[in-house]
Enzyme design. Structure first.
Site, PDB file in Angstrom:
ATOM      1  N   LYS A 144       5.629  -4.311  -4.280  1.00  0.00           N
ATOM      2  CA  LYS A 144       6.955  -3.956  -3.876  1.00  0.00           C
ATOM      3  C   LYS A 144       6.921  -3.863  -2.423  1.00  0.00           C
ATOM      4  CE  LYS A 144      10.970  -2.825  -5.489  1.00  0.00           C
ATOM      5  NZ  LYS A 144      11.826  -3.916  -6.473  1.00  0.00           N
ATOM      6  N   ARG A 173       4.005   0.091  -4.789  1.00  0.00           N
ATOM      7  CA  ARG A 173       3.437  -0.548  -3.764  1.00  0.00           C
ATOM      8  C   ARG A 173       2.341  -1.360  -3.697  1.00  0.00           C
ATOM      9  NH1 ARG A 173       7.245   1.656   0.303  1.00  0.00           N
ATOM     10  NH2 ARG A 173       5.835   0.780   1.829  1.00  0.00           N
ATOM     11  N   CYS A 207       0.956  -1.158  -0.003  1.00  0.00           N
ATOM     12  CA  CYS A 207      -0.089   0.123  -0.017  1.00  0.00           C
ATOM     13  C   CYS A 207       0.829   1.390   0.037  1.00  0.00           C
ATOM     14  CB  CYS A 207      -0.954  -0.093   1.235  1.00  0.00           C
ATOM     15  SG  CYS A 207      -2.086  -1.205   1.264  1.00  0.00           S
ATOM     16  N   ASN A 232      -1.646   2.186   5.733  1.00  0.00           N
ATOM     17  CA  ASN A 232      -0.784   1.198   5.495  1.00  0.00           C
ATOM     18  C   ASN A 232      -0.254   0.386   6.465  1.00  0.00           C
ATOM     19  OD1 ASN A 232       1.233  -0.015   3.891  1.00  0.00           O
ATOM     20  ND2 ASN A 232       2.655   1.353   3.972  1.00  0.00           N
ATOM     21  N   GLY A 233      -0.691  -0.983   6.556  1.00  0.00           N
ATOM     22  CA  GLY A 233      -0.301  -1.911   7.563  1.00  0.00           C
ATOM     23  C   GLY A 233      -1.376  -2.779   7.922  1.00  0.00           C
ATOM     24  N   HIS A 288      17.208 -37.599  -9.763  1.00  0.00           N
ATOM     25  CA  HIS A 288      16.642 -38.108  -8.416  1.00  0.00           C
ATOM     26  C   HIS A 288      15.017 -37.986  -8.354  1.00  0.00           C
ATOM     27  CE1 HIS A 288      20.495 -39.114  -6.790  1.00  0.00           C
ATOM     28  NE2 HIS A 288      20.907 -38.139  -7.150  1.00  0.00           N
ATOM     29  N   GLU A 347       7.733 -14.513 -11.916  1.00  0.00           N
ATOM     30  CA  GLU A 347       7.069 -13.586 -11.296  1.00  0.00           C
ATOM     31  C   GLU A 347       6.698 -12.532 -12.471  1.00  0.00           C
ATOM     32  OE1 GLU A 347      10.794 -11.147  -9.459  1.00  0.00           O
ATOM     33  OE2 GLU A 347       8.910 -10.852  -8.552  1.00  0.00           O
ATOM     34  N   TRP A 405      -2.772  -2.669  -1.506  1.00  0.00           N
ATOM     35  CA  TRP A 405      -2.748  -3.937  -1.910  1.00  0.00           C
ATOM     36  C   TRP A 405      -3.610  -4.898  -1.077  1.00  0.00           C
ATOM     37  CZ3 TRP A 405      -0.876  -8.384   0.415  1.00  0.00           C
ATOM     38  CH2 TRP A 405      -0.459  -9.727  -0.253  1.00  0.00           C
ATOM     39  N   LYS A 444      12.633 -14.706 -11.549  1.00  0.00           N
ATOM     40  CA  LYS A 444      12.300 -13.532 -12.252  1.00  0.00           C
ATOM     41  C   LYS A 444      11.424 -13.931 -13.453  1.00  0.00           C
ATOM     42  CE  LYS A 444      13.326 -10.741 -10.553  1.00  0.00           C
ATOM     43  NZ  LYS A 444      14.257 -10.657  -9.300  1.00  0.00           N
ATOM     44  N   GLU A 457      17.560 -17.266  -8.891  1.00  0.00           N
ATOM     45  CA  GLU A 457      17.048 -15.938  -9.199  1.00  0.00           C
ATOM     46  C   GLU A 457      16.571 -15.795 -10.687  1.00  0.00           C
ATOM     47  OE1 GLU A 457      16.179 -13.438  -7.653  1.00  0.00           O
ATOM     48  OE2 GLU A 457      16.618 -11.721  -8.818  1.00  0.00           O
TER      49      GLU A 457
HETATM   50  C1  F6R Z   1      11.421 -10.599  -6.335  1.00  0.00           C
HETATM   51  C2  F6R Z   1      11.295  -9.857  -5.322  1.00  0.00           C
HETATM   52  C3  F6R Z   1      11.011 -10.276  -3.971  1.00  0.00           C
HETATM   53  C4  F6R Z   1      11.745  -9.517  -2.898  1.00  0.00           C
HETATM   54  C5  F6R Z   1      11.312 -10.069  -1.661  1.00  0.00           C
HETATM   55  C6  F6R Z   1      12.147  -9.231  -0.574  1.00  0.00           C
HETATM   56  O1  F6R Z   1      11.760  -9.840  -7.531  1.00  0.00           O
HETATM   57  O2  F6R Z   1      11.340  -8.683  -5.499  1.00  0.00           O
HETATM   58  O3  F6R Z   1      11.034 -11.556  -4.107  1.00  0.00           O
HETATM   59  O4  F6R Z   1      13.255  -9.812  -3.030  1.00  0.00           O
HETATM   60  O5  F6R Z   1      10.054  -9.797  -1.627  1.00  0.00           O
HETATM   61  O6  F6R Z   1      12.046  -7.685  -0.559  1.00  0.00           O
HETATM   62  P1  F6R Z   1      13.132  -7.158   0.073  1.00  0.00           P
HETATM   63  O7  F6R Z   1      14.246  -7.210  -0.429  1.00  0.00           O
HETATM   64  O8  F6R Z   1      12.474  -5.700   0.135  1.00  0.00           O
HETATM   65  O9  F6R Z   1      13.094  -7.486   1.497  1.00  0.00           O
END
Ligand code: F6R
Length: 608
Positions: free
Chosen positions: A603, A27, A2, A101-102, A504, A488, A75, A485, A481
């Protein structure tokens, strides 16, 4: 999660709020709303969907004039993303509006109590209790009422409140959720993220937990929850608004991928001086580091994968065992750590709820904690005993790229720093390793330049519905990673597998046409990887090989190839991830996905 924003000053508040929300949309983006005090009356517009839907609603109604207001992009946690559940929420008497937010953990009890007192609820949110409490406790003193409300709330909240009786005042409160105050000339702002403020002012105050800020156009007054006045320093934001804009790219993600050489330079350069790693920012003493018998890395998602990549390098250089653990699992695992354990928490946002909880757990058991964080003055940065900032600049795309690579780079620096202190490397080796680390920005640029054909590969493979990334050792860390990527942002199922594990069980899933992306940059394990590539090829898989520049053996065995510049194997997996980011980006583009704002994500995940 949020985004919240607020303003009071002399300008028309509506465009300021909508602008701010656009900057915060990453966000959370399932619904949004604004509330404005217009000629002493509160006006509210809310809409499900993205900010553009809200803007359309605002345009198609009589102008919302006013100079004080608040906004929110959501969100959803409690209640579906509908107009009604969108924020701001308004009190029954129409006097108050709030954005939050929270999560309010005791909202069920509060809701029951308020219903008994005759309040009507219009949403399913936890947030709505706050605005009714405000109405209940208000006796003419706005600040006193907000203070009383805060004393009733359990959980986390960045809160913005307005009251039609006080048309020049906004009150913001912070508890375990980010809140930043912007101080302009004749105007003040608040937001959950500095990106919403920076085009208006670079003078900011970072609120701490348990603080309330009363804002008027002429300035701010900050109080603790006991009502005592607090003086706080005004900080200067060091980056410009261009850093948080697309700058000609189609998406923030592509811009942030391309920014990596510069971001890495900023993360690395000033930390290497006179042939040594200089971590001025931390207070860990050599004496303490010599007592450390275990390092535990705690993080989530990509930050956890950065930890997995760093583990190999730290262990190789220091010979201290490193355990990378998921923050969300750690706190419930009755962890075995003590004062000889160095806990490294990694977080781009510095606000991830699971990582915060794990950090608190580690501290409470007595471990020493070091945070690797991007967002300045974030919760994790403040909570940990020490912090190293990654200095990646603002990262707007939900999928992290430069956030991840700068985390890995800082772990590499830390590995050399600790190995030096422990006497595990001599000065010649230290100088050699550091000159390799200094090359990382140019290696990353080369990884971009070498792979201009990736859009073509994406157009060839984007229809795959399920695929594998395989690799060993540091290649495996890069697989983790690369696979995340792709998943997502393109919504294509993929799995990262340690190449030796495939046989296995999972090899049953390899069938004709299945795409396998085989990472084989770890040259000492190259022959083993080649066998694994042959095993999947024998079962009909198409193989996209990722190997060091000039490795013709792999490209003879695979259907397509991606090259990674040659440099020290200890630091190679960082550069290896770059083409995987680019591949994920173009596959998502081919599939018409909303790359910067993937579905269901946001995010900064501030809920556990
Ligand atoms: C993937 C991604 C998430 C963050 C995870 C941790 O692209 O961005 O997997 O890495 O949510 O977020 P932070 O680094 O902000 O703690």
């Amino acid at each position: 999660m949020c985004g919240i924003v607020g303003y009071t000053g002399n300008e028309n508040v509506t465009p300021i709020l909508l602008n701010g929300l656009k900057k915060l949309e990453y966000r959370g983006y399932d619904s949004a709303g604004i509330a404005v005090i217009n000629e002493g009356k509160l006006e509210l517009v809310k809409s499900s969907g993205m900010i553009s839907a809200l803007c359309e609603k605002v345009e198609n109604r009589p102008a919302m004039k006013g100079t004080t207001g608040i906004g929110h992009t959501r969100w959803a946690t409690h209640g579906a993303p509908t107009d009604q559940n969108a924020h701001p929420h308004m009190s029954n008497d129409g006097r108050f509006a709030i954005v939050h937010n929270g999560i309010i953990e005791n909202y069920v009890d509060l809701r029951e109590e308020l219903i008994q007192c005759g309040f009507t609820f219009l949403s399913e949110t936890d947030t709505e209790v706050i605005v009714h409490l405000l109405e209940m406790y208000y006796k003419g003193n706005f600040r006193a009422a907000v203070m009383k409300v805060a004393s009733r709330l359990e959980g986390s909240y960045g809160l913005g409140c307005i009251c039609s009786d006080h048309p020049d005042t906004v009150i913001a409160v912070k508890e375990a959720s980010p809140l930043i105050i912007g101080v302009g000339a004749g105007e003040t702002f608040f937001a959950s993220d500095v990106t919403a403020l920076v085009s208006y002012t670079k003078n900011v105050i970072y609120l701490d937990d348990g603080e309330l800020c009363e804002m008027t156009p002429s300035g701010v007054s900050i109080y603790d929850f006991a009502g005592r006045r607090i003086e706080k320093p005004v900080s200067r934001v060091v980056w410009d608004i261009e850093a948080a804009e697309k700058g000609g790219y189609d998406h923030f993600m592509l811009k942030e991928i391309m920014e990596q050489p510069r971001a890495l330079k900023t993360a690395i350069d000033h930390r290497i001086k006179d042939g040594r790693v200089v971590l001025d920012d931390i207070s860990l003493t050599p004496d303490y580091l010599k007592t450390v018998n275990k390092i535990v890395i705690l993080a989530c998602g990509s930050a956890y994968y950065a930890g997995c990549a760093g583990k190999y390098t730290i262990e190789a250089l220091t010979r201290v065992p490193v355990f990378a653990e998921l923050a969300s699992e750690f706190r419930y695992s009755n962890p075995i750590i003590d004062e000889k354990t160095l806990v490294i928490v990694i977080s781009q946002s510095g606000e991830t709820a699971d990582t915060i909880a794990a950090l608190k757990e580690a501290k409470s058991i007595g471990a020493r904690t070091l945070a690797i964080v991007n967002v300045v003055a974030s919760t994790i940065a403040k909570l940990a005993d020490d912090v190293i900032y990654t200095r990646a600049g603002p990262e707007i795309a939900v999928a992290t790229t430069k956030g991840y690579t700068t985390q890995v780079a800082v772990l590499y620096l830390f590995a050399v720093y600790m190995a030096d202190i422990l006497g595990k490397i001599d000065s010649a080796e230290r100088m050699r390793l550091l000159s390799e680390i200094e090359k990382i920005p140019s290696m990353v640029q080369r990884a971009i330049d070498l792979n201009r054909h990736i859009p073509y590969l994406a157009s060839k493979y984007y229809k795959n519905t399920s695929l594998f990334f395989i690799g060993r050792n540091t290649d495996y860390a890069a697989c983790l990673e690369g696979s995340l990527k792709l998943k997502e942002i393109s919504y294509i199922h993929s799995e990262a597998y340690a190449a030796g594990e495939l046989k296995h069980g999972t090899i049953t899933l390899i069938e004709p046409g299945r795409l396998v992306i085989a990472l084989a940059c770890c040259e000492r394990l190259f022959d083993k990887m080649l066998s694994n590539i042959k095993e999947v090829k024998a079962r009909g898989a198409k193989v996209l090989g990722v190997a060091l520049e000039g490795n013709l053996r792999i490209f003879a065995e695979t259907d397509d190839g991606i090259s990674v510049p040659r440099f020290d194997p200890l630091f190679c997996s960082l550069a290896e991830v770059i083409p995987l980011q680019i591949f994920a980006y173009y596959v998502a583009k081919e599939n018409g996905c909303d790359i910067d704002k993937p579905k269901n994500l946001a995010k900064s995940v501030t809920v556990e």
